[in-house]
Design a protein around this motif. Structure first.
Motif, PDB file in Angstrom:
ATOM      1  N   LEU A 146       0.690  -0.870   0.321  1.00 46.05           N
ATOM      2  CA  LEU A 146      -0.009  -0.019   0.326  1.00 46.05           C
ATOM      3  C   LEU A 146       0.894   1.392  -0.192  1.00 46.05           C
ATOM      4  O   LEU A 146       0.412   2.073  -1.036  1.00 46.05           O
ATOM      5  CB  LEU A 146      -0.936  -0.167   1.088  1.00 46.05           C
ATOM      6  CG  LEU A 146      -1.814  -1.471   1.155  1.00 46.05           C
ATOM      7  CD1 LEU A 146      -2.863  -0.919   2.149  1.00 46.05           C
ATOM      8  CD2 LEU A 146      -3.212  -0.969   0.052  1.00 46.05           C
ATOM      9  N   LEU A 147       1.893   1.175   0.618  1.00 47.95           N
ATOM     10  CA  LEU A 147       2.520   2.638   1.050  1.00 47.95           C
ATOM     11  C   LEU A 147       3.176   2.921  -0.567  1.00 47.95           C
ATOM     12  O   LEU A 147       3.744   3.626  -0.974  1.00 47.95           O
ATOM     13  CB  LEU A 147       3.800   2.399   1.495  1.00 47.95           C
ATOM     14  CG  LEU A 147       3.644   1.912   3.272  1.00 47.95           C
ATOM     15  CD1 LEU A 147       4.551   1.554   3.639  1.00 47.95           C
ATOM     16  CD2 LEU A 147       2.911   3.490   4.047  1.00 47.95           C
ATOM     17  N   ARG A 148       4.052   1.355  -1.086  1.00 49.48           N
ATOM     18  CA  ARG A 148       4.781   1.837  -2.582  1.00 49.48           C
ATOM     19  C   ARG A 148       3.584   2.236  -2.839  1.00 49.48           C
ATOM     20  O   ARG A 148       3.491   3.227  -4.289  1.00 49.48           O
ATOM     21  CB  ARG A 148       4.531   0.548  -2.797  1.00 49.48           C
ATOM     22  CG  ARG A 148       6.474   0.135  -2.142  1.00 49.48           C
ATOM     23  CD  ARG A 148       6.786  -0.741  -2.766  1.00 49.48           C
ATOM     24  NE  ARG A 148       6.090  -2.474  -3.034  1.00 49.48           N
ATOM     25  CZ  ARG A 148       6.607  -3.245  -2.289  1.00 49.48           C
ATOM     26  NH1 ARG A 148       6.981  -2.855  -1.590  1.00 49.48           N
ATOM     27  NH2 ARG A 148       5.650  -4.482  -2.075  1.00 49.48           N
ATOM     28  N   GLU A 149       1.952   1.832  -4.088  1.00 53.90           N
ATOM     29  CA  GLU A 149       1.250   2.403  -4.246  1.00 53.90           C
ATOM     30  C   GLU A 149       0.632   3.752  -3.959  1.00 53.90           C
ATOM     31  O   GLU A 149       0.501   4.159  -4.976  1.00 53.90           O
ATOM     32  CB  GLU A 149       0.111   1.323  -4.140  1.00 53.90           C
ATOM     33  CG  GLU A 149       0.574  -0.135  -4.468  1.00 53.90           C
ATOM     34  CD  GLU A 149      -1.014  -0.949  -3.910  1.00 53.90           C
ATOM     35  OE1 GLU A 149      -1.990  -0.697  -3.877  1.00 53.90           O
ATOM     36  OE2 GLU A 149      -1.219  -1.990  -4.897  1.00 53.90           O
ATOM     37  N   THR A 150       0.507   4.097  -2.957  1.00 47.71           N
ATOM     38  CA  THR A 150       0.420   5.282  -2.607  1.00 47.71           C
ATOM     39  C   THR A 150       1.526   6.296  -2.655  1.00 47.71           C
ATOM     40  O   THR A 150       1.189   7.779  -2.855  1.00 47.71           O
ATOM     41  CB  THR A 150       0.119   5.265  -1.613  1.00 47.71           C
ATOM     42  OG1 THR A 150       0.682   4.761  -0.233  1.00 47.71           O
ATOM     43  CG2 THR A 150      -1.210   5.045  -1.573  1.00 47.71           C
ATOM     44  N   GLY A 151       3.082   5.487  -2.689  1.00 48.32           N
ATOM     45  CA  GLY A 151       3.665   6.663  -2.133  1.00 48.32           C
ATOM     46  C   GLY A 151       3.990   7.506  -1.073  1.00 48.32           C
ATOM     47  O   GLY A 151       4.128   8.552  -1.473  1.00 48.32           O
ATOM     48  N   ARG A 152       3.139   6.563   0.245  1.00 55.28           N
ATOM     49  CA  ARG A 152       2.880   8.023   1.143  1.00 55.28           C
ATOM     50  C   ARG A 152       4.270   7.886   2.036  1.00 55.28           C
ATOM     51  O   ARG A 152       4.520   6.941   2.124  1.00 55.28           O
ATOM     52  CB  ARG A 152       2.083   8.308   1.716  1.00 55.28           C
ATOM     53  CG  ARG A 152       0.569   8.068   1.568  1.00 55.28           C
ATOM     54  CD  ARG A 152       0.087   9.576   0.774  1.00 55.28           C
ATOM     55  NE  ARG A 152      -0.758  10.109   0.442  1.00 55.28           N
ATOM     56  CZ  ARG A 152      -2.524  10.524   1.720  1.00 55.28           C
ATOM     57  NH1 ARG A 152      -1.895  10.473   2.881  1.00 55.28           N
ATOM     58  NH2 ARG A 152      -3.044  10.423   0.836  1.00 55.28           N
ATOM     59  N   ARG A 153       4.749   8.668   2.718  1.00 54.92           N
ATOM     60  CA  ARG A 153       5.684   8.601   3.628  1.00 54.92           C
ATOM     61  C   ARG A 153       5.287   8.280   4.521  1.00 54.92           C
ATOM     62  O   ARG A 153       3.659   8.538   5.320  1.00 54.92           O
ATOM     63  CB  ARG A 153       5.889  10.192   4.505  1.00 54.92           C
ATOM     64  CG  ARG A 153       6.847  10.217   5.249  1.00 54.92           C
ATOM     65  CD  ARG A 153       7.168  11.486   6.306  1.00 54.92           C
ATOM     66  NE  ARG A 153       8.250  11.438   6.730  1.00 54.92           N
ATOM     67  CZ  ARG A 153       9.083  12.962   7.024  1.00 54.92           C
ATOM     68  NH1 ARG A 153       8.015  14.315   7.165  1.00 54.92           N
ATOM     69  NH2 ARG A 153       9.843  13.615   8.072  1.00 54.92           N
ATOM     70  N   CYS A 154       5.379   7.008   5.401  1.00 51.00           N
ATOM     71  CA  CYS A 154       5.597   6.384   6.436  1.00 51.00           C
ATOM     72  C   CYS A 154       5.772   6.713   8.362  1.00 51.00           C
ATOM     73  O   CYS A 154       7.484   7.389   8.459  1.00 51.00           O
ATOM     74  CB  CYS A 154       4.969   5.047   6.441  1.00 51.00           C
ATOM     75  SG  CYS A 154       4.817   3.946   7.804  1.00 51.00           S
ATOM     76  N   VAL A 155       5.076   7.147   9.356  1.00 50.30           N
ATOM     77  CA  VAL A 155       6.034   7.494  10.701  1.00 50.30           C
ATOM     78  C   VAL A 155       5.966   6.204  11.689  1.00 50.30           C
ATOM     79  O   VAL A 155       6.233   6.395  12.987  1.00 50.30           O
ATOM     80  CB  VAL A 155       4.726   8.968  10.980  1.00 50.30           C
ATOM     81  CG1 VAL A 155       4.458   9.940  10.160  1.00 50.30           C
ATOM     82  CG2 VAL A 155       3.148   7.732  11.547  1.00 50.30           C
ATOM     83  N   GLY A 156       5.476   5.686  11.235  1.00 48.42           N
ATOM     84  CA  GLY A 156       5.148   4.309  12.128  1.00 48.42           C
ATOM     85  C   GLY A 156       4.481   3.442  11.705  1.00 48.42           C
ATOM     86  O   GLY A 156       3.252   3.377  11.353  1.00 48.42           O
ATOM     87  N   ALA A 157       4.494   2.433  12.406  1.00 42.99           N
ATOM     88  CA  ALA A 157       3.499   1.143  12.176  1.00 42.99           C
ATOM     89  C   ALA A 157       2.265   0.722  13.937  1.00 42.99           C
ATOM     90  O   ALA A 157       3.467   0.384  14.906  1.00 42.99           O
ATOM     91  CB  ALA A 157       4.095  -0.278  11.981  1.00 42.99           C
ATOM     92  N   GLY A 158       1.375   0.218  14.091  1.00 45.53           N
ATOM     93  CA  GLY A 158       1.160  -0.416  15.530  1.00 45.53           C
ATOM     94  C   GLY A 158      -0.044  -2.013  14.772  1.00 45.53           C
ATOM     95  O   GLY A 158      -0.654  -2.103  13.306  1.00 45.53           O
TER      96      GLY A 158
END
Length: 413
Positions: A146-158
């Motif tokens: 999903l991150l690759r598809e959207t190109g969004r910056r990620c702050v972390g994971a839960g």
């Protein structure tokens, strides 16, 4: 963050004071916008207790960080009086948190922005391997895609799991409805899979109902409650959570509010804990389907089967009788919790939300009849309002460092 110097010899010191105060206010300001409590710069100024200049500098810094948007032209709501104020909105294209959830019928990954807004989700899967490392690896891979598809910056994971999660170890002590071993180090495994997928930022894990309560308190039916009790049944079992003064009450080691093991029917079904008639086995989807004389199907989740049966076939006397039986069991459990906790609001999720919708007066009457405080006005009982609230709550774990210190947290991602 920039500050405006006051005229005169004290200008430099005033600028530095505003600078320091503004930086300290960044986190509280972001949380106010994140939870919808500061829709305008005027409200932000009042809530923070700072000058308009400082509030303006804080908003500008949060905008520069890509977290919020400030309307260039101030506007006033219809019918309002006084000076128009700049509207504050969360940045639609801003960073996201990776949220993951594992439950008895599958797992799901999502990207969640500020404000609890789900940006994208990966399809839920219907098989959960007995090896938690395989399951968590799969859900993280889905989130990474999903991150690759959207190109969004990620702050972390839960991560949300259907088990009490012991602190500080991050181990799932009782994943009763999964085939995982007791004490599986889910936080460690999840963090390792997150790093292996190239996802930056910290990784967290917690009980799914705790996270549902956190999400509802910040963005849903629990907003504004001081002492919020959340009780929910998802795909299997029953969980509970308590928010006190805006914070989850998790006990000394993360294990508080195991409400699924309250006895509501001493002659009832055997429970996994060794007792009988616990909420966990008397008021979950499997208990309902059994009471309604339905054999659970292999394709659709237990929760969906139970919800569909109540919503579509409540006129059937057998379904109606089964629904009322579960309402009575749930009401007994809630009454006991009211007597102990004295919450100012109760919210119900999963199948319990559907039970409330089916016959709200019956549930409220059972709670009032059996609780000490119910007769003196009652406790509001509401349905959870967020879709996928455990996922949203899992994202809140990842967003918390940003809410605490936006500059420092974003510098690490």
């Amino acid at each position: 963050m920039s500050g405006e110097a006051a005229p005169g010899a004290a200008g430099e010191g005033t600028t530095r004071t505003r600078l320091d105060r503004g930086r300290g206010a960044l986190g509280p300001a972001l949380e106010l916008v994140h939870t919808g409590r500061a829709p305008t710069r005027a409200v932000l100024t009042a809530e923070l207790g700072v000058t308009r200049a400082t509030a303006g500098a804080v908003a500008a810094e949060l905008e520069a960080l890509g977290l919020i948007r400030v309307d260039a032209r101030p506007g006033a709501a219809a019918g309002s009086q006084g000076r128009p104020s700049h509207r504050l909105e969360l940045a639609e294209d801003g960073p996201v948190a990776l949220a993951a959830q594992v439950h008895a019928d599958g797992f799901r990954a999502a990207l969640v922005g500020l404000g609890g807004r789900i940006v994208a989700t990966a399809p839920g899967r219907e098989t959960v391997d007995a090896d938690p490392a395989k399951v968590l690896g799969s859900v993280v891979d889905a989130g990474a895609e999903l991150l690759r598809e959207t190109g969004r910056r990620c702050v972390g994971a839960g991560l949300a799991v259907p088990s009490a999660v012991a602190e500080p170890e991050g181990t799932a002590l009782n994943p009763l409805h999964l085939a995982w071993p007791a004490g599986a180090p889910v936080r460690k495994i999840f963090a390792e899979r997150v790093r292996a997928a190239g996802i930056t930022g910290p990784a967290f894990a917690a009980n799914d109902v705790n996270l549902a309560a956190l999400a509802e308190h910040r963005h849903g039916a629990g907003r504004g409650a001081r002492d919020l009790l959340c009780v929910a049944t998802g795909h299997r079992g029953v969980g509970g959570a308590l928010v006190l003064d805006g914070r989850l009450h998790t006990g000394s080691s993360g294990l508080a509010l195991e409400v699924g093991h309250l006895t509501v029917n001493p002659e009832g079904r055997p429970c996994h804990c060794g007792s009988r008639g616990c909420l966990d086995v008397e008021a979950d989807p499997l208990a309902f389907l059994t009471a309604a004389g339905r054999d659970p199907g292999p394709v659709v989740s237990l929760l969906q089967q139970a919800n569909d049966l109540i919503r579509n076939q409540f006129a059937d006397p057998i379904v109606r009788t089964a629904t009322r039986a579960l309402i009575d069991r749930l009401g007994q459990g809630l009454a006991g919790l009211v007597n102990i906790l004295n919450p100012d609001r109760i919210i119900l999720g999963g199948l319990h939300r559907t039970l409330l919708d089916a016959d709200p007066e019956r549930l409220r009457a059972v709670v009032a009849d059996r609780s000490l405080w119910g007769q003196s006005g009652g406790v509001p009982i509401l349905a959870c309002t967020l879709d996928h609230n455990s996922l949203v709550g899992a994202a809140e774990l990842a967003w918390q460092p940003v809410l605490d210190d936006p500059i420092a947290a974003l510098a690490r991602t």
